[in-house]
Design an enzyme around this catalytic site. Sequence first.
Site, PDB file in Angstrom:
ATOM      1  CB  CYS A  97       2.681  -2.354  16.716  1.00 45.27           C
ATOM      2  SG  CYS A  97       5.361  -2.620  16.498  1.00 45.27           S
ATOM      3  CG  HIS A 108      -7.248   4.601  11.118  1.00 44.25           C
ATOM      4  ND1 HIS A 108      -8.043   3.785  10.530  1.00 44.25           N
ATOM      5  CD2 HIS A 108      -7.198   5.775  10.006  1.00 44.25           C
ATOM      6  CE1 HIS A 108      -8.450   4.593   9.462  1.00 44.25           C
ATOM      7  NE2 HIS A 108      -8.076   5.598   9.427  1.00 44.25           N
ATOM      8  CB  CYS A 163      -0.111   0.706   8.130  1.00 46.50           C
ATOM      9  SG  CYS A 163       1.470   0.575   7.440  1.00 46.50           S
ATOM     10  CB  CYS A 202       4.667  -5.624   9.045  1.00 45.70           C
ATOM     11  SG  CYS A 202       6.797  -4.672  10.089  1.00 45.70           S
ATOM     12  CD  GLU A 260      -2.058  -0.969   3.166  1.00 42.88           C
ATOM     13  OE1 GLU A 260      -3.455  -1.613   3.176  1.00 42.88           O
ATOM     14  OE2 GLU A 260      -2.448  -0.073   3.845  1.00 42.88           O
ATOM     15  CB  CYS A 311       0.527  -2.138  12.602  1.00 38.23           C
ATOM     16  SG  CYS A 311       1.055  -1.876  11.426  1.00 38.23           S
ATOM     17  N   GLY A 334       5.969  -2.523   6.897  1.00 35.42           N
ATOM     18  CA  GLY A 334       6.955  -2.828   7.158  1.00 35.42           C
ATOM     19  C   GLY A 334       8.138  -2.153   8.252  1.00 35.42           C
ATOM     20  CD  GLU A 335      11.758  -0.754  11.186  1.00 34.70           C
ATOM     21  OE1 GLU A 335      12.673  -0.006  10.669  1.00 34.70           O
ATOM     22  OE2 GLU A 335      10.858  -0.059  12.382  1.00 34.70           O
ATOM     23  CB  CYS A 361       2.221   7.019   3.909  1.00 33.73           C
ATOM     24  SG  CYS A 361       2.863   5.658   4.631  1.00 33.73           S
TER      25      CYS A 361
END
Length: 358
Positions: free
Chosen positions: A119, A290, A333, A115, A95, A122, A163-164, A108
């Site tokens: 977290c 969100h 996200c 990922c 995305e 997320c 992703g990180e 963004c």
Amino acid sequence: MSIDLLSLTPEAARATLQEWLAARGEPAYRVRQVLPRLWQRPVAGWSDATDLPEPLRRALAEALPLRRLTLRTHQASSDGTEKFLWGLDDGEAIESVLIPEGKRRTLCISSQAGCALGCVFCATGRMGFRRNLSAGEIAAQVRELVLRDPALKPTNVVFMGMGEPLLNWDAVDTTLTVLNQPDGFGIGARHITLSTVGILPSLAKFARRPEQFRLAVSLHAPAPALRRELMPIEKKYTLPELMGALKQFRRRVTLEYVLIGGKNDSLDTADQLAKLAQPLEALVNLLPLHPGGAPDLTPSPRAQMLAFERRLKQRGVAAVLRRSRGLDISAACGQLRVEVEARTRRTKVGAEEHAHIE
């Protein structure tokens, strides 16, 4: 196997083209015609580079094809935010979100499909890790927008999508160069922000780059125990280690902080956060949770968010409470990809059940 020019730095792409064109007996000036078609004035495919002779276009398409992302879903919010779900060659999806604000257009972008960090707030984390993206796939999120409409070219880019980034450092390192250099997209380093939970070895490499790229750190808790509850990465790279690494960073750091009702939004927590932010002279970005990102968590009430922001400012910390964008679309996200996958699964299950009934 063909070379992916779009996964190279502009300098490496230039060298590759020079060698390839020379081997074909092309004049030296062809490099000056071909290179800008990668990022400065991108073409969808070499057949569109009509300033080049037809035989050269055909040869380029065969030897050095331009890989594209496929637009699977596009959503536009009433506030101007646009979300894109891009399909990759192997069926994975990523995305990106375009956020217009006055003359700024912030894109963004994603650096991984899925990922691994998990977290709790997320949607991407619940998806799990699929794979790293190539530099070409990361930068293509900018390129595809320019191909749609040159007026959509972002003024700012933030690595805050799926992703990180620092777990895919080599590709992200190349992408930073592509985004920033004049032969690439020519976006100023101060307009490019990398967001990380704090992967310390790669953070040190990022800090060594000479450009003034910006750093945002996903903090979300000012104490190790609470951070471990929200972000499993705390077990590997602890908050004290992370804060120590940030003190070595020569540029101003932004601390990202998602406010979650009853979890990390008390005024005592604000005081703890102020103690971390003050020595760094960091900007604290307060983000409303969100609701699409984590259905099992509660957004902090607006009055509490304002009180939290006020408390930080009283402690001498620069703090900004952001407004949620794209609330009427799947802008959290990873949310759009998760929803599209769920719809696809439901459709598939429904079709199988229907076939079974028949």
